[in-house]
Scaffold this motif. Structure first.
Motif, PDB file in Angstrom:
ATOM      1  N   ARG A   1      -9.181   9.097  -5.903  1.00 46.59           N
ATOM      2  CA  ARG A   1     -10.684   7.671  -5.713  1.00 46.59           C
ATOM      3  C   ARG A   1     -11.885   8.568  -5.769  1.00 46.59           C
ATOM      4  O   ARG A   1     -13.237   7.362  -5.656  1.00 46.59           O
ATOM      5  CB  ARG A   1      -9.537   7.064  -4.738  1.00 46.59           C
ATOM      6  CG  ARG A   1      -9.460   6.076  -4.831  1.00 46.59           C
ATOM      7  CD  ARG A   1      -9.922   4.451  -4.824  1.00 46.59           C
ATOM      8  NE  ARG A   1     -10.931   3.820  -3.840  1.00 46.59           N
ATOM      9  CZ  ARG A   1     -11.654   3.417  -3.861  1.00 46.59           C
ATOM     10  NH1 ARG A   1     -13.106   4.388  -4.866  1.00 46.59           N
ATOM     11  NH2 ARG A   1     -12.085   3.065  -2.824  1.00 46.59           N
TER      12      ARG A   1
ATOM     13  N   HIS B   1       2.416  -5.147   7.608  1.00 46.13           N
ATOM     14  CA  HIS B   1       1.027  -5.515   6.953  1.00 46.13           C
ATOM     15  C   HIS B   1       1.043  -4.372   6.118  1.00 46.13           C
ATOM     16  O   HIS B   1       2.632  -3.270   5.737  1.00 46.13           O
ATOM     17  CB  HIS B   1       0.001  -5.033   7.687  1.00 46.13           C
ATOM     18  CG  HIS B   1      -1.297  -6.770   6.281  1.00 46.13           C
ATOM     19  ND1 HIS B   1      -1.519  -7.272   7.724  1.00 46.13           N
ATOM     20  CD2 HIS B   1      -0.930  -6.283   5.594  1.00 46.13           C
ATOM     21  CE1 HIS B   1      -2.208  -8.085   6.867  1.00 46.13           C
ATOM     22  NE2 HIS B   1      -2.193  -7.628   5.458  1.00 46.13           N
TER      23      HIS B   1
ATOM     24  N   SER C   1      -1.470 -13.700   2.932  1.00 44.48           N
ATOM     25  CA  SER C   1      -2.294 -12.424   4.075  1.00 44.48           C
ATOM     26  C   SER C   1      -2.616 -13.454   5.410  1.00 44.48           C
ATOM     27  O   SER C   1      -1.898 -12.465   6.440  1.00 44.48           O
ATOM     28  CB  SER C   1      -2.726 -11.091   3.558  1.00 44.48           C
ATOM     29  OG  SER C   1      -2.367 -11.186   2.546  1.00 44.48           O
TER      30      SER C   1
ATOM     31  N   TYR D   1      -3.997   9.736  -4.419  1.00 41.91           N
ATOM     32  CA  TYR D   1      -4.516   8.742  -4.487  1.00 41.91           C
ATOM     33  C   TYR D   1      -6.304   9.250  -4.033  1.00 41.91           C
ATOM     34  O   TYR D   1      -6.926   8.796  -5.052  1.00 41.91           O
ATOM     35  CB  TYR D   1      -4.381   7.927  -3.425  1.00 41.91           C
ATOM     36  CG  TYR D   1      -5.233   6.625  -3.450  1.00 41.91           C
ATOM     37  CD1 TYR D   1      -5.232   5.675  -4.842  1.00 41.91           C
ATOM     38  CD2 TYR D   1      -6.049   6.422  -2.858  1.00 41.91           C
ATOM     39  CE1 TYR D   1      -5.553   4.504  -4.648  1.00 41.91           C
ATOM     40  CE2 TYR D   1      -6.419   4.915  -2.974  1.00 41.91           C
ATOM     41  CZ  TYR D   1      -6.373   4.250  -4.135  1.00 41.91           C
ATOM     42  OH  TYR D   1      -7.099   3.172  -4.511  1.00 41.91           O
TER      43      TYR D   1
ATOM     44  N   ARG E   1       1.022  -1.026   0.094  1.00 43.19           N
ATOM     45  CA  ARG E   1      -0.231   0.212   0.393  1.00 43.19           C
ATOM     46  C   ARG E   1       0.668   1.249  -0.429  1.00 43.19           C
ATOM     47  O   ARG E   1       0.501   2.278   0.634  1.00 43.19           O
ATOM     48  CB  ARG E   1      -0.959   0.288   1.100  1.00 43.19           C
ATOM     49  CG  ARG E   1      -1.425  -1.269   1.233  1.00 43.19           C
ATOM     50  CD  ARG E   1      -3.157  -1.183   0.052  1.00 43.19           C
ATOM     51  NE  ARG E   1      -3.209  -2.069  -0.263  1.00 43.19           N
ATOM     52  CZ  ARG E   1      -4.618  -2.674   0.683  1.00 43.19           C
ATOM     53  NH1 ARG E   1      -5.200  -2.585   1.821  1.00 43.19           N
ATOM     54  NH2 ARG E   1      -5.574  -3.613   0.198  1.00 43.19           N
TER      55      ARG E   1
HETATM   56  O1  CP3 Z   1       0.683  -2.317  -2.464  1.00 40.30           O
HETATM   57  C1  CP3 Z   1       0.502  -1.195  -3.284  1.00 40.30           C
HETATM   58  O2  CP3 Z   1       0.287   0.133  -3.426  1.00 40.30           O
HETATM   59  C2  CP3 Z   1      -0.261  -2.170  -4.330  1.00 40.30           C
HETATM   60  C3  CP3 Z   1      -2.166  -2.273  -4.628  1.00 40.30           C
HETATM   61  C4  CP3 Z   1      -2.648  -3.508  -3.310  1.00 40.30           C
HETATM   62  C5  CP3 Z   1      -3.407  -3.025  -3.228  1.00 40.30           C
HETATM   63  N1  CP3 Z   1      -4.430  -4.100  -2.776  1.00 40.30           N
HETATM   64  C6  CP3 Z   1      -4.659  -2.200  -3.975  1.00 40.30           C
HETATM   65  C7  CP3 Z   1      -5.815  -1.855  -2.721  1.00 40.30           C
HETATM   66  C8  CP3 Z   1      -2.099  -4.347  -2.892  1.00 40.30           C
HETATM   67  C9  CP3 Z   1      -0.561  -4.929  -3.214  1.00 40.30           C
HETATM   68  C10 CP3 Z   1      -3.537  -5.249  -2.464  1.00 40.30           C
HETATM   69  C11 CP3 Z   1      -3.596  -7.167  -2.202  1.00 40.30           C
HETATM   70  C12 CP3 Z   1      -4.225  -7.446  -1.180  1.00 40.30           C
HETATM   71  N2  CP3 Z   1      -5.383  -7.252  -1.844  1.00 40.30           N
HETATM   72  C13 CP3 Z   1      -4.396  -8.117  -0.546  1.00 40.30           C
HETATM   73  C14 CP3 Z   1      -2.721  -8.692   0.144  1.00 40.30           C
HETATM   74  C15 CP3 Z   1      -2.761  -7.260   1.257  1.00 40.30           C
HETATM   75  C16 CP3 Z   1      -2.930  -7.499   2.355  1.00 40.30           C
HETATM   76  O3  CP3 Z   1      -3.618  -6.266   2.229  1.00 40.30           O
HETATM   77  O4  CP3 Z   1      -2.700  -8.385   3.553  1.00 40.30           O
HETATM   78  C17 CP3 Z   1      -6.092  -8.356  -0.021  1.00 40.30           C
HETATM   79  C18 CP3 Z   1      -5.943  -9.181   1.077  1.00 40.30           C
HETATM   80  C19 CP3 Z   1      -6.389  -7.429  -0.921  1.00 40.30           C
HETATM   81  C20 CP3 Z   1      -7.672  -7.933  -0.701  1.00 40.30           C
HETATM   82  C21 CP3 Z   1      -8.320  -6.234  -0.432  1.00 40.30           C
HETATM   83  N3  CP3 Z   1      -7.907  -5.260  -1.166  1.00 40.30           N
HETATM   84  C22 CP3 Z   1      -8.709  -6.143   0.532  1.00 40.30           C
HETATM   85  C23 CP3 Z   1      -9.198  -6.724   1.776  1.00 40.30           C
HETATM   86  C24 CP3 Z   1      -9.143  -4.566   0.702  1.00 40.30           C
HETATM   87  C25 CP3 Z   1     -10.090  -3.660   1.402  1.00 40.30           C
HETATM   88  C26 CP3 Z   1      -8.976  -2.756   2.474  1.00 40.30           C
HETATM   89  C27 CP3 Z   1      -9.814  -2.043   3.111  1.00 40.30           C
HETATM   90  O5  CP3 Z   1      -9.043  -1.387   4.354  1.00 40.30           O
HETATM   91  O6  CP3 Z   1     -10.827  -1.549   2.703  1.00 40.30           O
HETATM   92  C28 CP3 Z   1      -8.407  -4.360  -0.688  1.00 40.30           C
HETATM   93  C29 CP3 Z   1      -8.935  -2.460  -1.365  1.00 40.30           C
HETATM   94  C30 CP3 Z   1      -7.503  -2.302  -1.869  1.00 40.30           C
HETATM   95  N4  CP3 Z   1      -6.760  -2.950  -2.824  1.00 40.30           N
HETATM   96  C31 CP3 Z   1      -7.226  -1.067  -1.445  1.00 40.30           C
HETATM   97  C32 CP3 Z   1      -5.696  -0.762  -2.417  1.00 40.30           C
HETATM   98  C33 CP3 Z   1      -5.420   0.718  -2.142  1.00 40.30           C
HETATM   99  C34 CP3 Z   1      -7.531   0.287  -0.067  1.00 40.30           C
HETATM  100  C35 CP3 Z   1      -8.120   1.707  -1.147  1.00 40.30           C
HETATM  101  C36 CP3 Z   1      -9.530   1.386  -1.826  1.00 40.30           C
HETATM  102  O7  CP3 Z   1      -9.764   0.900  -1.521  1.00 40.30           O
HETATM  103  O8  CP3 Z   1      -9.420   2.529  -2.344  1.00 40.30           O
END
Ligand code: CP3
Length: 345
Positions: free
Chosen positions: A37, A318, A205, A33, A24
């Motif tokens: 969004r 994380h 994760s 960002y 992230r």
């Molecule tokens: O890290 C980076 O900047 C690269 C982009 C990236 C995202 N997701 C964009 C994203 C990466 C590497 C991921 C991986 C990802 N996605 C994981 C593995 C890493 C971890 O967090 O353990 C997982 C489990 C996901 C699935 C996922 N995507 C979840 C559970 C969520 C919700 C999280 C929340 O706090 O609401 C997302 C949304 C997501 N993917 C965001 C981003 C930047 C949140 C921002 C948004 O909603 O704009």
């Protein structure tokens, strides 16, 4: 090929200062960002190569990080497998019709990443043009356990009750599901490497929900398949959280660099992983919320535990939390570089 300190550390070669990158790296803690969004959904950004490129580059303009991480999401491959989903504001991902039975697993589709996820591969090409060798680009994929947990739970879970019920109750179906996810992951990472990423990370994760015996039986052969299929074309990183009890097993499954979270001291973790592999970690991301002095002293502690050994990539345990002040992220990156370059003999 880029000769960066990040890629060197992955190969346990000596470096002038500790390399650093964060998960992230792009995200809600960054005003630029959040501004994007307001106009586009997360999935719009992931599916539009120009937007994914812009968001990947935002942190590179602001932070002293030594690698860029591709902006995409772990869950993207679920849709072409026949599991559509969306991100619900305030709740996270939601799979429309989660897997409930072995029959649902047999209905899953295989797909060609070069067509179904062509937009990701196109973004990789654009990002590499823009980066022009400044820092390497990390591609990624979800590991079988973590992807299966979303496909089965339908979203996030605290106890993985449905996932483990299927795993224990229908072990053959579980292995069929994980084998499919592993072969998808290997194909997709191969396509990302062909498209030009410089390193790849396999995200498991939530695998810390398993003890060592279950990891070995239900997960290890599948994750191992991914690392074996990629071979040594680019450095590979293997990430998990809550994995203190299974670090030796993660290492056995594969990865040049093993991720370590903040629940275990880095020197102890490295001992369990084995010093012939690199490690990545391990600051608690909530330390970035402040005050900076505590974040710095904990960083000093991590660097002291590395003790000048080659093969440490500084990272958080994380992802960066949305409420993190962006200045703290900037200060941390600078601090790691200057503190570690002073320590280098
Ligand atoms: O890290 C980076 O900047 C690269 C982009 C990236 C995202 N997701 C964009 C994203 C990466 C590497 C991921 C991986 C990802 N996605 C994981 C593995 C890493 C971890 O967090 O353990 C997982 C489990 C996901 C699935 C996922 N995507 C979840 C559970 C969520 C919700 C999280 C929340 O706090 O609401 C997302 C949304 C997501 N993917 C965001 C981003 C930047 C949140 C921002 C948004 O909603 O704009």
């Amino acid at each position: 090929m880029i000769n960066s300190r990040f890629l060197k550390a992955c190969r346990q070669e000596p470096v002038d200062a500790t390399p650093i990158w964060f998960m992230r790296q792009a995200g809600r803690y960054m005003p630029e960002y959040r501004a994007l969004r307001e106009q586009y959904s997360l999935l719009d950004i992931c599916r539009t190569p120009d937007l994914a490129t812009e968001v990947t580059l935002q942190p590179i303009r602001r932070l002293e990080v030594d690698a860029a991480i591709l902006f995409s999401d772990l869950l993207l491959p679920l849709e072409p497998m026949g599991l559509p989903f969306d991100f619900i504001k305030g709740e996270g991902p939601q799979i429309e019709r989660p897997i409930e039975s072995p029959a649902d697993i047999d209905r899953l589709r295989t797909f060609e990443p070069r067509t179904a996820l062509a937009h990701v591969l196109e973004a990789i090409g654009l990002i590499q043009q823009e980066l022009a060798g400044r820092v390497p680009l990390i591609g990624f994929v979800g590991a079988p356990f973590t992807l299966a947990s979303y496909a089965i739970e339908g979203g996030h879970s605290n106890n993985f009750a449905r996932t483990k019920s299927l795993m224990y109750g229908h072990p053959e179906a579980w292995h069929r599901l994980c084998a499919r996810l592993a072969s998808m992951a290997a194909d997709y990472l191969t396509a990302q490497i062909d498209a030009g990423v410089d390193a790849v990370q396999v995200f498991d994760s939530w695998v810390g929900a398993l003890g060592a015996a279950d990891y070995r039986e239900f997960v290890m052969p599948h994750t191992q398949h991914i690392f074996q299929a990629i071979g040594d074309r680019v450095p590979t990183l293997h990430f998990g959280t809550g994995t203190s009890a299974i670090l030796a097993e993660l290492r056995e499954a594969g990865g040049d660099v093993i991720g370590v979270d903040w629940r275990v001291p880095l020197d102890e973790a490295w001992q369990r992983v084995g010093h012939d592999r690199a490690v990545q970690g391990n600051l608690d991301p909530t330390l970035l919320l402040g005050p900076p002095q505590r974040m710095f002293s904990r960083t000093d502690d991590i660097l002291a535990r590395v003790a000048g050994r080659a093969g440490h990539v500084f990272n958080l345990g994380h992802g960066i939390l949305p409420s993190t002040p962006v200045e703290h992220v900037q200060m941390l990156a600078q601090y790691v570089h200057s503190a570690s370059s002073r320590q280098t003999p």
